[in-house]
Design an enzyme around this catalytic site. Structure first.
Site, PDB file in Angstrom:
ATOM      1  N   SER A 151      41.603 -53.175 -48.663  1.00 57.71           N
ATOM      2  CA  SER A 151      42.306 -52.998 -50.211  1.00 57.71           C
ATOM      3  C   SER A 151      41.288 -53.146 -51.134  1.00 57.71           C
ATOM      4  CB  SER A 151      43.482 -54.020 -49.782  1.00 57.71           C
ATOM      5  OG  SER A 151      43.994 -54.024 -51.103  1.00 57.71           O
ATOM      6  N   TYR A 179      44.564 -63.128 -47.539  1.00 58.30           N
ATOM      7  CA  TYR A 179      44.671 -61.523 -47.222  1.00 58.30           C
ATOM      8  C   TYR A 179      43.395 -60.974 -47.964  1.00 58.30           C
ATOM      9  CZ  TYR A 179      46.396 -56.819 -47.798  1.00 58.30           C
ATOM     10  OH  TYR A 179      46.484 -55.464 -47.627  1.00 58.30           O
TER      11      TYR A 179
HETATM   12  N1  LIG Z   1      50.897 -50.848 -48.555  1.00 55.91           N
HETATM   13  C1  LIG Z   1      50.343 -51.094 -49.359  1.00 55.91           C
HETATM   14  O1  LIG Z   1      50.447 -51.391 -50.689  1.00 55.91           O
HETATM   15  C2  LIG Z   1      48.746 -51.620 -48.871  1.00 55.91           C
HETATM   16  C3  LIG Z   1      47.861 -51.847 -49.884  1.00 55.91           C
HETATM   17  C4  LIG Z   1      46.497 -52.040 -49.460  1.00 55.91           C
HETATM   18  C5  LIG Z   1      46.349 -51.992 -48.189  1.00 55.91           C
HETATM   19  N2  LIG Z   1      47.343 -51.876 -47.378  1.00 55.91           N
HETATM   20  C6  LIG Z   1      46.936 -52.002 -45.780  1.00 55.91           C
HETATM   21  O2  LIG Z   1      47.349 -50.756 -45.163  1.00 55.91           O
HETATM   22  C7  LIG Z   1      47.428 -51.100 -43.739  1.00 55.91           C
HETATM   23  C8  LIG Z   1      48.780 -50.613 -43.073  1.00 55.91           C
HETATM   24  O3  LIG Z   1      49.775 -51.272 -43.580  1.00 55.91           O
HETATM   25  P1  LIG Z   1      51.056 -50.613 -44.294  1.00 55.91           P
HETATM   26  O4  LIG Z   1      51.059 -50.848 -45.598  1.00 55.91           O
HETATM   27  O5  LIG Z   1      51.303 -49.219 -43.665  1.00 55.91           O
HETATM   28  O6  LIG Z   1      52.418 -51.463 -43.660  1.00 55.91           O
HETATM   29  P2  LIG Z   1      53.328 -51.544 -42.485  1.00 55.91           P
HETATM   30  O7  LIG Z   1      54.087 -52.949 -42.562  1.00 55.91           O
HETATM   31  O8  LIG Z   1      54.420 -50.328 -43.042  1.00 55.91           O
HETATM   32  O9  LIG Z   1      52.685 -51.179 -41.218  1.00 55.91           O
HETATM   33  C9  LIG Z   1      51.908 -51.939 -40.567  1.00 55.91           C
HETATM   34  C10 LIG Z   1      52.013 -51.777 -39.221  1.00 55.91           C
HETATM   35  O10 LIG Z   1      51.357 -52.895 -38.657  1.00 55.91           O
HETATM   36  C11 LIG Z   1      51.553 -53.501 -37.330  1.00 55.91           C
HETATM   37  N3  LIG Z   1      51.242 -54.764 -37.003  1.00 55.91           N
HETATM   38  C12 LIG Z   1      51.520 -55.968 -37.391  1.00 55.91           C
HETATM   39  N4  LIG Z   1      51.052 -56.897 -36.849  1.00 55.91           N
HETATM   40  C13 LIG Z   1      50.335 -56.227 -35.936  1.00 55.91           C
HETATM   41  C14 LIG Z   1      49.492 -56.903 -34.708  1.00 55.91           C
HETATM   42  N5  LIG Z   1      49.436 -58.239 -34.464  1.00 55.91           N
HETATM   43  N6  LIG Z   1      49.015 -56.068 -33.945  1.00 55.91           N
HETATM   44  C15 LIG Z   1      49.135 -54.664 -33.943  1.00 55.91           C
HETATM   45  N7  LIG Z   1      49.862 -54.057 -35.136  1.00 55.91           N
HETATM   46  C16 LIG Z   1      50.331 -54.961 -35.788  1.00 55.91           C
HETATM   47  C17 LIG Z   1      53.052 -53.128 -37.584  1.00 55.91           C
HETATM   48  O11 LIG Z   1      53.914 -53.375 -36.600  1.00 55.91           O
HETATM   49  C18 LIG Z   1      53.322 -52.108 -38.386  1.00 55.91           C
HETATM   50  O12 LIG Z   1      53.520 -50.776 -37.683  1.00 55.91           O
HETATM   51  C19 LIG Z   1      47.231 -52.498 -43.543  1.00 55.91           C
HETATM   52  O13 LIG Z   1      46.107 -53.141 -43.252  1.00 55.91           O
HETATM   53  C20 LIG Z   1      47.565 -53.125 -45.070  1.00 55.91           C
HETATM   54  O14 LIG Z   1      46.791 -54.268 -45.198  1.00 55.91           O
HETATM   55  C21 LIG Z   1      48.471 -51.548 -47.360  1.00 55.91           C
END
Ligand SMILES: NC(=O)c1ccc[n+]([C@@H]2O[C@H](COP(=O)([O-])OP(=O)(O)OC[C@H]3O[C@@H](n4cnc5c(N)ncnc54)[C@H](O)[C@@H]3O)[C@@H](O)[C@H]2O)c1
Length: 270
Positions: free
Chosen positions: A143, A156
């Site tokens: 991120s 985080y």
């Molecule tokens: N959405 C944003 O604005 C944003 C910004 C920067 C980085 N990210 C990163 O993007 C990545 C994806 O997240 P997202 O935004 O798609 O959110 P999301 O919640 O839609 O998806 C995250 C997925 O990870 C799974 N998960 C959670 N805990 C887990 C575990 N212990 N083992 C295996 N799977 C697990 C969840 O069930 C879910 O399917 C993450 O690493 C997040 O930190 C997101």
């Protein structure tokens, strides 16, 4: 990785948001895809959705914070597809809140999923990728907050900074081999991340109560974020070019520039 055809991708957090978009992009590039996620119901729906696209997809329940669970998921993937080429360390969770309000359970959960999840997958799959000799790629989702001084999610941000550091070190360790490394450094994306607690295992205890205003603010930013499919397109190009850093959100450029200039301004000359 230039040629995706018939290669195998292991995608953590593949049942939702960015992981799902990546899985679809990999599948459309004719890769075989294993979705690994802690959310079994979401996995079932994701598999059904990807099959509509004729994607060769399977799923496995996996808690990336648990090394044994990752090793089990790896065995299932190898039993299903024979090999793995792409490890996509994307599972991540986050909650807002000042550091002193972040409970020990919150810290263990956030570090366990975001940072140790990557360590577990890399240590599990790298020996296998090296052994089959067909090349591969280690992709991870960090991120932009892992590079910037942002308040309200310190643990985080530290975990995401760790993912960036791990990726850089890994790229140096694997230089000259047929295994590439990329790290996505995104801004906000329209996913379910604002509701990460839905998949928080009980062993981490109750979550810290973050301020309702802070949570609403974060959820609004995520709702207004970039479409994950658009980010996935940029990721595919970055992986093909073996770019170490994949920066998807141009609107953060000036903030990054100011930050690095502040560092260089105080760095002693040789
Ligand atoms: N959405 C944003 O604005 C944003 C910004 C920067 C980085 N990210 C990163 O993007 C990545 C994806 O997240 P997202 O935004 O798609 O959110 P999301 O919640 O839609 O998806 C995250 C997925 O990870 C799974 N998960 C959670 N805990 C887990 C575990 N212990 N083992 C295996 N799977 C697990 C969840 O069930 C879910 O399917 C993450 O690493 C997040 O930190 C997101």
């Amino acid at each position: 990785m230039r040629d995706f055809h018939d290669k195998v991708a292991f995608v953590t957090g593949g049942a939702s948001g960015m992981g799902f978009a990546l899985a679809r992009a990999f599948g459309r590039a004719r890769m075989k895809v294993m979705l690994a996620d802690i959310d079994v119901d979401a996995l079932e729906n994701a598999v059904a959705e990807l099959k509509k696209d004729q994607i060769n997809v399977r799923s496995v329940e996996c808690d990336v914070s648990d090394r044994t669970s990752v090793q089990r998921a790896a065995s299932e993937t190898l039993a299903a597809f024979g090999k793995v080429h792409m490890v996509c360390n994307n599972a991540g969770v986050g909650i807002g809140g000042a550091l002193e309000l972040t409970s020990p359970g919150d810290c263990d959960w956030i570090i366990g999923v975001n940072l140790m999840g990557m360590v577990h997958s890399c240590q599990t799959f790298l020996p296998h990728i090296k052994a089959h000799g067909e090349g591969g790629h280690i992709f991870s989702t960090a991120s932009v907050t892992g590079m910037l001084p942002v308040p309200g999610s310190a643990v985080y941000n530290a975990a995401k900074a760790g993912i960036i550091a791990l990726s850089q070190s890994l790229a140096a360790e694997l230089a000259g081999t047929s295994i590439g490394v990329s790290v996505l450094v995104p801004g906000f994306m329209r996913t379910r991340m604002g509701d990460s607690v839905r998949n928080r295992p009980k062993r981490y205890g109750e979550r810290t109560v973050a301020s309702p205003e802070g949570r609403e603010q974060l959820e609004a930013l995520i709702r207004a974020g970039m479409d994950p499919d658009e980010v996935a397109e940029k990721v595919m190009r970055g992986i093909q070019e073996n770019e170490l850093f994949i920066f998807s959100h141009p609107e953060w450029r000036s903030t990054l520039e100011e930050h690095f200039q502040r560092i260089l301004a105080v760095y002693p000359e040789a």
